[in-house]
Design a protein around this motif. Structure first.
Motif, PDB file in Angstrom:
ATOM      1  N   LEU A  40       0.830  -1.211   0.000  1.00 22.33           N
ATOM      2  CA  LEU A  40       0.000   0.000   0.000  1.00 22.33           C
ATOM      3  C   LEU A  40       0.863   1.259   0.000  1.00 22.33           C
ATOM      4  N   VAL A  41       1.944   1.249   0.783  1.00 23.44           N
ATOM      5  CA  VAL A  41       2.826   2.418   0.822  1.00 23.44           C
ATOM      6  C   VAL A  41       3.500   2.610  -0.533  1.00 23.44           C
ATOM      7  N   ALA A  42       3.968   1.520  -1.120  1.00 26.44           N
ATOM      8  CA  ALA A  42       4.628   1.626  -2.420  1.00 26.44           C
ATOM      9  C   ALA A  42       3.677   2.153  -3.497  1.00 26.44           C
ATOM     10  N   GLU A  43       2.402   1.811  -3.393  1.00 21.39           N
ATOM     11  CA  GLU A  43       1.422   2.241  -4.395  1.00 21.39           C
ATOM     12  C   GLU A  43       1.011   3.705  -4.225  1.00 21.39           C
ATOM     13  N   LYS A  44       0.905   4.176  -2.981  1.00 21.78           N
ATOM     14  CA  LYS A  44       0.232   5.449  -2.742  1.00 21.78           C
ATOM     15  C   LYS A  44       1.140   6.584  -2.297  1.00 21.78           C
ATOM     16  N   VAL A  45       2.263   6.310  -1.646  1.00 25.53           N
ATOM     17  CA  VAL A  45       3.131   7.372  -1.132  1.00 25.53           C
ATOM     18  C   VAL A  45       4.219   7.649  -2.152  1.00 25.53           C
ATOM     19  N   LYS A  46       4.153   8.811  -2.781  1.00 24.94           N
ATOM     20  CA  LYS A  46       5.094   9.181  -3.832  1.00 24.94           C
ATOM     21  C   LYS A  46       5.767  10.501  -3.470  1.00 24.94           C
ATOM     22  N   LEU A  47       6.905  10.436  -2.806  1.00 29.40           N
ATOM     23  CA  LEU A  47       7.648  11.642  -2.441  1.00 29.40           C
ATOM     24  C   LEU A  47       8.586  12.002  -3.590  1.00 29.40           C
ATOM     25  N   THR A  48       8.011  12.320  -4.734  1.00 34.50           N
ATOM     26  CA  THR A  48       8.828  12.548  -5.927  1.00 34.50           C
ATOM     27  C   THR A  48       9.666  13.809  -5.829  1.00 34.50           C
ATOM     28  N   GLY A  49       9.213  14.798  -5.072  1.00 37.07           N
ATOM     29  CA  GLY A  49       9.964  16.041  -4.992  1.00 37.07           C
ATOM     30  C   GLY A  49      10.891  16.119  -3.810  1.00 37.07           C
ATOM     31  N   ALA A  50      11.049  15.025  -3.068  1.00 36.98           N
ATOM     32  CA  ALA A  50      11.875  15.050  -1.864  1.00 36.98           C
ATOM     33  C   ALA A  50      13.354  15.143  -2.218  1.00 36.98           C
ATOM     34  N   LYS A  51      14.096  15.820  -1.336  1.00 36.98           N
ATOM     35  CA  LYS A  51      15.524  16.003  -1.542  1.00 36.98           C
ATOM     36  C   LYS A  51      16.316  14.865  -0.902  1.00 36.98           C
ATOM     37  N   ASN A  52      17.550  14.700  -1.379  1.00 31.34           N
ATOM     38  CA  ASN A  52      18.510  13.756  -0.804  1.00 31.34           C
ATOM     39  C   ASN A  52      17.992  12.327  -0.781  1.00 31.34           C
ATOM     40  N   GLY A  53      17.131  11.977  -1.737  1.00 31.40           N
ATOM     41  CA  GLY A  53      16.651  10.602  -1.817  1.00 31.40           C
ATOM     42  C   GLY A  53      15.701  10.211  -0.718  1.00 31.40           C
ATOM     43  N   ALA A  54      15.067  11.197  -0.034  1.00 33.85           N
ATOM     44  CA  ALA A  54      14.188  10.869   1.088  1.00 33.85           C
ATOM     45  C   ALA A  54      12.976  10.065   0.649  1.00 33.85           C
ATOM     46  N   GLY A  55      12.571  10.207  -0.635  1.00 38.52           N
ATOM     47  CA  GLY A  55      11.383   9.498  -1.082  1.00 38.52           C
ATOM     48  C   GLY A  55      11.654   8.079  -1.553  1.00 38.52           C
ATOM     49  N   ALA A  56      12.929   7.665  -1.649  1.00 39.31           N
ATOM     50  CA  ALA A  56      13.249   6.321  -2.113  1.00 39.31           C
ATOM     51  C   ALA A  56      12.877   5.297  -1.045  1.00 39.31           C
ATOM     52  N   SER A  57      12.415   4.147  -1.490  1.00 43.80           N
ATOM     53  CA  SER A  57      12.077   3.038  -0.583  1.00 43.80           C
ATOM     54  C   SER A  57      11.159   3.490   0.545  1.00 43.80           C
ATOM     55  N   ALA A  58      10.087   4.186   0.181  1.00 44.19           N
ATOM     56  CA  ALA A  58       9.162   4.693   1.204  1.00 44.19           C
ATOM     57  C   ALA A  58       8.564   3.559   2.017  1.00 44.19           C
ATOM     58  N   HIS A  59       8.338   2.409   1.375  1.00 45.81           N
ATOM     59  CA  HIS A  59       7.711   1.301   2.108  1.00 45.81           C
ATOM     60  C   HIS A  59       8.629   0.778   3.212  1.00 45.81           C
ATOM     61  N   ALA A  60       9.949   0.734   2.947  1.00 44.37           N
ATOM     62  CA  ALA A  60      10.893   0.276   3.968  1.00 44.37           C
ATOM     63  C   ALA A  60      10.958   1.263   5.124  1.00 44.37           C
ATOM     64  N   LYS A  61      10.860   2.544   4.829  1.00 47.10           N
ATOM     65  CA  LYS A  61      10.941   3.556   5.876  1.00 47.10           C
ATOM     66  C   LYS A  61       9.667   3.586   6.720  1.00 47.10           C
ATOM     67  N   VAL A  62       8.516   3.462   6.068  1.00 46.58           N
ATOM     68  CA  VAL A  62       7.259   3.436   6.826  1.00 46.58           C
ATOM     69  C   VAL A  62       7.204   2.211   7.732  1.00 46.58           C
ATOM     70  N   THR A  63       7.569   1.046   7.212  1.00 46.99           N
ATOM     71  CA  THR A  63       7.528  -0.152   8.050  1.00 46.99           C
ATOM     72  C   THR A  63       8.568  -0.095   9.157  1.00 46.99           C
ATOM     73  N   SER A  64       9.698   0.564   8.920  1.00 50.48           N
ATOM     74  CA  SER A  64      10.680   0.741  10.000  1.00 50.48           C
ATOM     75  C   SER A  64      10.117   1.613  11.106  1.00 50.48           C
ATOM     76  N   ILE A  65       9.414   2.697  10.746  1.00 50.27           N
ATOM     77  CA  ILE A  65       8.824   3.573  11.764  1.00 50.27           C
ATOM     78  C   ILE A  65       7.722   2.837  12.517  1.00 50.27           C
ATOM     79  N   VAL A  66       6.871   2.125  11.779  1.00 51.97           N
ATOM     80  CA  VAL A  66       5.793   1.376  12.434  1.00 51.97           C
ATOM     81  C   VAL A  66       6.375   0.308  13.363  1.00 51.97           C
TER      82      VAL A  66
END
Length: 466
Positions: A40-66
């Protein structure tokens, strides 16, 4: 209990690479994966304008926070709890706290809305895979309330001195879903600045919460419950558009006061509460009250005809012990009452409707459950949208833990978040690897061994065929 050895005979060393402190993260995060959180995170969370690669692998970062929040982290630095011992062996894709902080600070309002969409779909999947909301096909209650979270530091975006003098706060708004047989889960949340009015954005949040309830399987009667700050035409209209009922406390304005004083004495019905409840004005415990109903009360009469609503006005009155009654020769002559009206269109009988409306206070349990321990204890970033994302991730974590408890046992289905962590998550284990398999060796005689084993076996069984 006392230490069984002399001080000189005891030593300690942080040197075992095969230990993990929260073995319960294995079945909990497996449940999150089975319910599609990374997808779900990979499908819906698109940080395309984020700097320094912050939007890459959003699903791994969300699951790490959770995962960190499940383990009890209440700040970004606390997410380092995932980086110890054998955790990298058991879990892949764990991110450092600095990386996760950069990720959160890259959020904008639009990205926060994307995360809301993940939360909504994830709750629906949890409800489909676990007995999270038993009886939701017949009746469900959607409760709305606001809370104020104290924050520190002058650089906090959106923090303001609001209702509490000298205390800087942010002002989140949240909605929960429960049934007569379940603890509440969080339908949706909104972060707002400290001075935001209680009802600001409430109609939109109510509409979203009612839609989320339907996606979570609440296909029967849905009843929205709220306090007097949400008594407005917009909230009622949102309920009607969604085909839901409402039960909203209303203050004693002149119109309602006139209606209440027109109730004849013989119309009042006595009610005794099974357990004493606190009076909302004085805090005193009360166990007896009287209830009456005005079946056709028209609210918002000053607004245009299309916005007027005619429904039931149910009034509870309790003795005002702070004001002495007028005494006559033969005892009490004129008792003094306090009145607590609410406006509703639900079909239940008067006394049942009053009992169900009073149960709206269950939403306070969600706030209290996490305000002292857990991710909701703090809003850790100076960036407003980072705190908004943190709030939504807390809501997802709360629902995940509730689903974990519902899947484990009847006791854990209604246990607090702290109890779930103690019994099921914060269990130490030593890993052993053999033939490309990992075995978790947990403490002998763990008091909740059977509950933990049942949870572990359930989430690792093959998914049931549709």
């Amino acid at each position: 209990m006392q230490v069984s050895h002399k001080p000189a005979a005891v030593s300690a060393a942080f040197d075992d690479p095969n230990l993990i402190a929260q073995a319960g993260l294995v079945p909990v995060m497996r449940l999150a994966e089975r319910c599609g959180l990374p997808r779900l995170v990979a499908e819906k969370v698109k940080l395309t304008g984020a700097k320094n690669g912050a939007g890459a692998s959003a699903h791994a970062k969300v699951t790490s926070i959770v995962g960190g929040m499940v383990a009890g982290a209440d700040s970004i630095d606390d997410l380092a709890v995932l980086r110890h011992g054998a955790m990298p062996v058991v879990f892949g894709g764990i991110r450092a706290p600095s990386t996760l902080g950069t990720f959160l600070r890259a959020f904008t309002h639009g990205h926060a809305l994307q995360l809301h969409a993940v939360h909504r779909k994830f709750l629906g999947e949890l409800a489909a895979h676990t007995p999270l909301l038993p009886g939701c096909g017949e009746k469900a209650f959607i409760d709305v309330d606001s809370t104020r979270k104290r924050v520190y530091g002058r650089a906090k975006q959106g923090a303001e001195y609001g209702r509490f003098k000298g205390i800087s706060t942010l002002h989140p708004l949240l909605a929960t879903i429960c049934t007569p047989n379940s603890r509440p889960v969080i339908a949706t949340v909104r972060m707002r600045r400290g001075k935001a009015a209680d009802s600001r954005g409430a109609p939109k949040l109510v509409a979203e919460a009612l839609a989320t309830a339907t996606e979570a399987g609440c296909t029967g009667m849905r009843i929205l419950r709220a306090d007097s700050q949400f008594y407005n035409a917009g909230v009622i209209a949102a309920c009607r558009r969604a085909g839901a009922h409402f039960s909203v406390t209303c203050g004693m304005n002149p119109s309602i006061k006139q209606a209440v004083h027109s109730i004849p004495d013989h119309a009042w019905q006595h009610i005794t509460y099974p357990t004493a409840v606190p009076d909302p004005e004085t805090g005193e415990l009360i166990s007896d009250a009287e209830v009456a109903e005005i079946p056709d009360y028209t609210a918002f009469a000053s607004r245009k005809k299309a916005e007027r609503v005619t429904a039931r006005l149910i009034v509870r009155r309790v003795r005002d012990l702070a004001k002495p009654a007028v005494m006559g020769e033969q005892g009490e002559l004129f008792p003094v009452w306090r009145y607590h009206p609410f406006f509703t269109d639900q079909p239940a009988a008067t006394l049942q409707a009053e009992r169900e409306h009073r149960h709206h206070a269950v939403i306070e349990q969600v706030i209290a459950d996490n305000s002292k321990a857990g991710a909701f204890a703090h809003l850790p970033s100076g960036h407003f949208h980072a705190n908004a994302a943190w709030l939504t991730l807390w809501a997802m974590t709360y629902n995940l833990l509730r689903a974990t408890g519902a899947l484990t046992s009847a006791f854990h289905a209604k246990a607090t978040t702290a109890t779930l962590r103690t019994h099921l998550v914060q269990v130490p284990a030593r890993i052993a690897r053999s033939a490309r398999r990992i075995t978790l060796h947990l403490p002998h005689n763990w008091p909740w061994q059977h509950a933990w084993t049942h949870l572990f076996g359930t989430v690792h069984d093959p998914p049931a065929q549709a």
